[in-house]
Write an enzyme that holds these catalytic residues in place. Structure first.
Site, short mmCIF file in Angstrom:
data_model
loop_
_atom_site.label_atom_id
_atom_site.label_comp_id
_atom_site.label_asym_id
_atom_site.label_seq_id
_atom_site.Cartn_x
_atom_site.Cartn_y
_atom_site.Cartn_z
N PRO A 55 0.80 -1.38 0.05
CA PRO A 55 -0.04 -0.05 -0.15
C PRO A 55 0.99 1.22 0.05
O PRO A 55 1.79 1.44 0.87
CB PRO A 55 -0.56 -0.11 1.25
CG PRO A 55 -0.63 -1.50 1.83
CD PRO A 55 0.50 -2.06 1.19
N GLU A 56 0.63 2.18 -1.02
CA GLU A 56 1.33 3.36 -0.99
C GLU A 56 0.22 4.63 -0.71
O GLU A 56 -0.78 4.51 -0.33
CB GLU A 56 1.85 3.66 -2.21
CG GLU A 56 2.89 2.45 -2.82
CD GLU A 56 3.55 2.61 -4.20
OE1 GLU A 56 3.60 3.87 -4.52
OE2 GLU A 56 3.98 1.60 -4.53
#
Ligand SMILES: [Zn+2]
Length: 273
Positions: free
Chosen positions: A2-3
């Site tokens: 996840p960014e």
């Protein structure tokens, strides 16, 4: 992993459901999730607190508590936060549950167990080393130019470096560099001011677009309701394995490794250093 767009989506989608909820109990199936304080103290300081807010900084989720303390969560490689009714079964890979009043629970799903939680008095203890937020008004082309000036690391590595710029990781660094036509191995300090402007614009465009598509579900990212994001369907180069062609020029996309990160780019649209 996840960014920024994935963590922003989780924050946006959890917020209306958790603000005002009280933590009635906590179940830890994997105590290694808690980095600080001790597990015993984590239980005693968290249980009974009301969640009063939720913000994002870089890839960190910051839950404010009625005591004035904060619960910070980093999802690392494979973490997701799922909002479930209290009656829901405990699914596979659930490492912790925050049981909330009004019959809900926040399930921390994390197949690879790299996720981390901290319960601290002040968020800055954890997030003080992060660079600027790329979607905030203060992040101008000039700020990006300052961050890159005289840097001798590859631009791909600098974009992924959280003290340099917060929130960008492997996928969105590749996408932004492609959109700006910049080779991932160009050195940060070698970019001309016009290239920095293009990159600045590309970073913001790529991140906003991915937020609009609720993040990219290339591996194990889920939204809080269990749905997938669709941002990866817009990817031009990132994760384009197996001889995929550049959407602009038809050249096969190449994969190289930059500082241990698999990196995708078009050798024609992003000419080498
Ligand atoms: Zn191309």
């Amino acid at each position: 992993m996840p960014e920024l767009p994935e963590v922003e989506t989780i924050k946006n989608e959890l917020l209306p459901h958790i603000v005002g909820r009280r933590v009635t109990s906590v179940t830890l199936f994997w105590e290694g999730l808690v980095r600080q304080p001790s597990v015993k103290e984590f239980y005693s300081r968290l249980i009974g607190q009301r969640l009063t807010g939720l913000t994002r900084r870089g890839k960190y989720l910051i839950f404010s508590l009625s005591s004035g303390e904060v619960l910070i969560i980093h999802l690392r490689m494979t973490g997701s936060l799922l909002l479930k009714p209290a009656s829901a079964e405990v699914g596979k890979f659930i490492r912790a549950i925050l049981h909330l009043d009004k019959e809900t629970g926040l399930h921390f799903r994390d197949p690879r167990k790299f996720g981390v939680m901290w319960l601290v008095e002040d968020a800055s203890i954890i997030v003080n080393k992060l660079g600027p937020e790329p979607l905030e008004a203060g992040f101008t082309p000039q700020v990006l130019a300052q961050r890159l000036a005289n840097r001798t690391a590859p631009i791909k590595a600098l974009l992924c470096d959280q003290p340099c710029i917060a929130g960008i990781g492997n996928m969105y660094a590749d996408e932004a560099l492609f959109a700006a036509g910049i080779h991932p191995l160009r050195l940060g300090g070698s970019l001309a001011s016009e290239e920095v402007e293009h990159l600045h614009q590309a970073i913001q465009r790529v991140l906003w677009s991915a937020i609009g598509n609720k993040g990219a579900s290339v591996d194990s990212y889920f939204r809080p309701d269990g749905a997938l994001g669709t941002a990866h369907f817009q990817f031009q180069v990132a994760h384009r394995l197996g001889g995929k062609l550049c959407p602009l020029c038809g050249t096969p996309i190449e994969r190289i490794v930059v500082r241990n990160r698999g990196t995708y780019f078009c050798p024609k649209c992003q000419p080498g250093p």
